[in-house]
Enzyme design. Structure first.
Site, PDB file in Angstrom:
ATOM      1  N   SER A  62     -10.136   7.501  -3.294  1.00  0.00           N
ATOM      2  CA  SER A  62     -11.529   7.953  -2.907  1.00  0.00           C
ATOM      3  C   SER A  62     -12.876   7.569  -3.762  1.00  0.00           C
ATOM      4  O   SER A  62     -13.327   8.228  -4.374  1.00  0.00           O
ATOM      5  CB  SER A  62     -11.266   9.778  -3.601  1.00  0.00           C
ATOM      6  OG  SER A  62     -10.066  10.329  -2.672  1.00  0.00           O
ATOM      7  N   HIS A 109       0.799  -1.096  -0.046  1.00  0.00           N
ATOM      8  CA  HIS A 109       0.009   0.004  -0.072  1.00  0.00           C
ATOM      9  C   HIS A 109       1.071   1.318  -0.017  1.00  0.00           C
ATOM     10  O   HIS A 109       2.157   1.439   0.424  1.00  0.00           O
ATOM     11  CB  HIS A 109      -0.989   0.142   1.186  1.00  0.00           C
ATOM     12  CG  HIS A 109      -1.962   0.922   1.268  1.00  0.00           C
ATOM     13  ND1 HIS A 109      -1.687   2.198   1.338  1.00  0.00           N
ATOM     14  CD2 HIS A 109      -3.219   1.043   0.836  1.00  0.00           C
ATOM     15  CE1 HIS A 109      -2.955   2.955   1.470  1.00  0.00           C
ATOM     16  NE2 HIS A 109      -3.828   2.224   0.918  1.00  0.00           N
ATOM     17  N   GLU A 129       0.822   3.893   1.675  1.00  0.00           N
ATOM     18  CA  GLU A 129       1.292   4.558   3.072  1.00  0.00           C
ATOM     19  C   GLU A 129       2.237   3.840   3.418  1.00  0.00           C
ATOM     20  O   GLU A 129       3.112   4.274   4.263  1.00  0.00           O
ATOM     21  CB  GLU A 129      -0.032   4.382   3.949  1.00  0.00           C
ATOM     22  CG  GLU A 129      -1.058   5.509   3.579  1.00  0.00           C
ATOM     23  CD  GLU A 129      -2.611   5.193   3.967  1.00  0.00           C
ATOM     24  OE1 GLU A 129      -2.677   4.031   4.570  1.00  0.00           O
ATOM     25  OE2 GLU A 129      -3.498   5.622   3.449  1.00  0.00           O
ATOM     26  N   GLU A 184      -3.698   2.456  -7.315  1.00  0.00           N
ATOM     27  CA  GLU A 184      -4.210   3.195  -6.353  1.00  0.00           C
ATOM     28  C   GLU A 184      -3.124   4.673  -6.696  1.00  0.00           C
ATOM     29  O   GLU A 184      -1.921   4.551  -6.023  1.00  0.00           O
ATOM     30  CB  GLU A 184      -3.858   3.066  -4.904  1.00  0.00           C
ATOM     31  CG  GLU A 184      -5.005   1.826  -4.696  1.00  0.00           C
ATOM     32  CD  GLU A 184      -5.219   1.845  -3.155  1.00  0.00           C
ATOM     33  OE1 GLU A 184      -6.340   1.706  -2.861  1.00  0.00           O
ATOM     34  OE2 GLU A 184      -4.206   1.628  -2.427  1.00  0.00           O
TER      35      GLU A 184
HETATM   36  C1  PEP Z   1      -6.799   3.403   0.435  1.00  0.00           C
HETATM   37  O1  PEP Z   1      -6.369   3.542   1.334  1.00  0.00           O
HETATM   38  O2  PEP Z   1      -6.469   2.308  -0.172  1.00  0.00           O
HETATM   39  C2  PEP Z   1      -7.718   4.118  -0.258  1.00  0.00           C
HETATM   40  C3  PEP Z   1      -7.849   4.015  -1.473  1.00  0.00           C
HETATM   41  O3  PEP Z   1      -8.160   5.165   0.469  1.00  0.00           O
HETATM   42  P1  PEP Z   1      -9.430   6.290   0.206  1.00  0.00           P
HETATM   43  O4  PEP Z   1     -10.651   5.400  -0.495  1.00  0.00           O
HETATM   44  O5  PEP Z   1      -9.698   6.893   1.461  1.00  0.00           O
HETATM   45  O6  PEP Z   1      -8.800   7.153  -0.905  1.00  0.00           O
END
Ligand code: PEP
Length: 261
Positions: free
Chosen positions: A224, A106, A108, A178
């Site tokens: 999002s 991910h 993060e 993502e």
């Molecule tokens: C995520 O953390 O994988 C993510 C897509 O977060 P969000 O939907 O809040 O953008």
């Protein structure tokens, strides 16, 4: 097998996965899971996955036993050998706690916890060795997109993260695209931007593992995703589901995303 998805038929069964990150205590996780259960009980059109924190995995998995909700861990150790690895949790232990999936790489973890393509690769191999499905995350930062390097970045992440994996291995790999600039920002990639990158990812998989494998791997969009944008994202031919952060925290909004049709 083809999956009826409104008026289009899909070759790949969609996956809607909720990443609860570090937001919920144990009881809150159980409450949210139990609230979600009846709301998605009829969702046969997709795989439903939630990713609670490590400390809630076992309890949530036990409470959801027999339901159609599967459990993902949010990270894992790079191997399954028991031993002196303080703080680490092996995929085989995550399986033991009731997980069927592991989210790996991910953004993060890449940004703040030193995750690299090499560690993603180790974790992916360990996850597959434990018999679990790996949700491997890739995605470019805003400056990389602005510089015209989005595809190069994603291709490098894919090549590094999936290095050494066979076509057989890819049967238990899900890719989550993502874009970092869309995560938690309220800025969603347009359906066209998502489709463009998902198509590119499938081309990369075609080059590395052949057409049949590339056509079978599910590629999720994350960034999002909300109840009001999921349908247009899902209308794109190469978008096979979503990895959802913020909007997965409330059972009702996540259920709306799961029941997007
Ligand atoms: C995520 O953390 O994988 C993510 C897509 O977060 P969000 O939907 O809040 O953008």
């Amino acid at each position: 097998m083809r999956y009826r998805d409104d008026i289009i038929f899909r070759m790949r069964k969609p996956v809607i996965a909720g990443n609860w990150k570090m937001f919920k205590l144990l009881q809150e996780s159980v409450d949210a899971a139990l609230q979600l259960k009846p709301l998605v009980a009829n969702a046969n059109h997709c795989d439903v996955v939630i990713a609670p924190v490590f400390t809630a995995l076992k309890t949530v998995a036990d409470r959801l036993e027999g339901s159609n909700i599967q459990i993902a861990a949010q990270d894992c150790a790079i191997q399954n050998d028991f031993g002196a690895h303080t703080g680490e949790v092996a995929p085989v232990m995550l399986k033991d706690a009731g997980s069927s999936h592991v989210i790996i790489g991910h953004s993060e973890r890449r940004q703040f916890y030193g995750e690299t393509d090499e560690s993603v690769n180790w974790k992916t191999m360990a996850t597959l060795a434990a018999g679990l499905t790996a949700i491997v995350c890739v995605g470019e930062k805003l400056e990389e997109r602005d510089a015209g390097n989005a595809e190069t970045v994603v291709k490098t992440q894919l090549e590094g993260g999936l290095s050494g994996l066979t076509a057989n291995d890819l049967e238990r790999i899900i890719i989550a695209y993502e874009p970092v600039w869309a995560i938690g920002t309220g800025k969603t990639a347009t359906p066209e931007q998502a489709q463009e990158m998902h198509g590119f990812i499938r081309n990369c998989l075609n080059e590395s593992h052949g057409n049949e494998t590339a056509e079978n791997v599910r590629v999720l969009y994350g960034g999002s995703v909300k109840p009001d944008n999921i349908s247009t994202l899902m209308s794109q031919p190469d978008v096979d589901g979503a990895l959802v952060g913020g909007a997965s925290l409330e059972a009702e909004s996540f259920a709306k995303i799961v029941n997007y049709k």
